[in-house]
Enzyme design. Sequence first.
Site, PDB file in Angstrom:
ATOM      1  N   CYS A  82       0.829  -1.139  -0.166  1.00 14.60           N
ATOM      2  CA  CYS A  82       0.086   0.137  -0.109  1.00 14.60           C
ATOM      3  C   CYS A  82       0.764   1.326  -0.196  1.00 14.60           C
ATOM      4  CB  CYS A  82      -0.933  -0.014   1.166  1.00 14.60           C
ATOM      5  SG  CYS A  82      -2.152   1.478   1.176  1.00 14.60           S
TER       6      CYS A  82
ATOM      7  N   SER B 222       0.547   3.863   1.669  1.00 18.73           N
ATOM      8  CA  SER B 222       0.569   4.497   3.017  1.00 18.73           C
ATOM      9  C   SER B 222       2.023   4.004   3.636  1.00 18.73           C
ATOM     10  CB  SER B 222      -0.305   3.946   3.979  1.00 18.73           C
ATOM     11  OG  SER B 222      -1.683   4.548   3.487  1.00 18.73           O
TER      12      SER B 222
ATOM     13  N   HIS C  49       4.292   6.190   2.414  1.00 18.06           N
ATOM     14  CA  HIS C  49       4.435   7.612   2.809  1.00 18.06           C
ATOM     15  C   HIS C  49       5.168   7.648   4.278  1.00 18.06           C
ATOM     16  CE1 HIS C  49       1.568   9.311   0.156  1.00 18.06           C
ATOM     17  NE2 HIS C  49       0.695   8.856   0.205  1.00 18.06           N
TER      18      HIS C  49
ATOM     19  N   HIS D 180       0.240  -3.167   6.402  1.00 20.83           N
ATOM     20  CA  HIS D 180      -0.931  -3.172   7.179  1.00 20.83           C
ATOM     21  C   HIS D 180      -2.029  -3.687   6.469  1.00 20.83           C
ATOM     22  CE1 HIS D 180      -0.797   0.679   4.363  1.00 20.83           C
ATOM     23  NE2 HIS D 180      -2.222   0.387   4.784  1.00 20.83           N
TER      24      HIS D 180
ATOM     25  N   CYS E 225      -7.141  -2.970   3.599  1.00 19.49           N
ATOM     26  CA  CYS E 225      -7.068  -1.449   3.242  1.00 19.49           C
ATOM     27  C   CYS E 225      -7.414  -0.665   2.054  1.00 19.49           C
ATOM     28  CB  CYS E 225      -5.556  -1.072   3.568  1.00 19.49           C
ATOM     29  SG  CYS E 225      -5.152   0.802   3.203  1.00 19.49           S
TER      30      CYS E 225
END
Length: 370
Positions: free
Chosen positions: A40, A42, A45, A61, A167
């Site tokens: 992902c 994220s 990030h 996650h 997610c």
Amino acid sequence: MKTNAAILWEFGSDWTIEEIDLAPPRDGEVLVSWEATGLCHSDEHVRTGDLPAPLPIIGGHEGAGIVREVGPGVVGLAPGDHVVASFLPACGRCRFCSTGHQNLCDLGAMIMTGTQLDGSYRRRLRGQDIGVMALVGTFSQYGTVPEASVVKIDDDLPLSRACLLGCGVTTGWGSAVNTADVRPGDTVVVIGCGGIGSGAIQGARLAGAEHIVVVDLVDAKRDKAIQFGATHFTTSLPEATALVAELTRGVMADSAILTMGLLEGAMLEDAANIIRKGGAVVMTAIASMNDTTPTLSMMMFTLFQKRLLGSLYGEANPRADIPRLMSLYREGKLLLDETVTHEYKLAEVNEGYADMRAGRNIRGVILHDH
């Protein structure tokens, strides 16, 4: 026990694969063998520092696996159960869970602390505690995680695809179905065709949208977007705006869903210009914590009654929605196989993120060795 995990030691550096010590589950926790995990944005990030997290931290996650051991007080899970990690836990008791907003569960305050729910750690390396992303840290072969952070699914479903519901796909689907409240006949614009964008396109399709206009800089994603349900594809927002004006005879889109890799404040006004009076701009994409200067014509929101909506996890209730989406996958209505562009080993995590940054992936998935 010992397990391999991908760890981030410094912002901007690569993930490193190292063997860590993992403690057994305590009260309310389970030991899971992660079988698959999505790559992902994220976690990227976190690596860049746009999403602050305490380091060192084990990433991941968006995972799925099998329960191997349960700690004291666990009542809803047993060894052998197949589960999907929910990056936002759901306690079922707080105000938000009890009113049908599990995505806003009070336990969500803990997902970027790196610790367990009790503030302690279960992972160690080189004599120090190692944090974990979103309480689950699925960039690891095994994980000790809260019962509140996993959702049981039927064991006939492939974990290599089920992981996407932890997610990305759920977030995108809910951004369309829940936050944008797409209705039959709507015109929807989805800006960004990655893991979350693929879910938003499918959510709009399943909700009955007439026109689904997808915007992505990478033209090679055109065929995939059409496969997910897009009716039109463009590589620029000005092109999409002109197209929407033509399709709607000047009325403009009912909603625009922002699912690009990194949301920047300057993008918001362009998104607001593509929606109709009373329409909605849905902010699902992550922005840098340092970006506090969105560009907006505020008068437009008053005079045209436009709406700017945040969407966390697509306003999903993971305990209900993950099994529901798995049923749609089983029936061939939700495309998960088509969302996975490449599969990797844990040691190839940096290669997977390089592919994501280059626009080669809709979603990459790591398959763990055990």
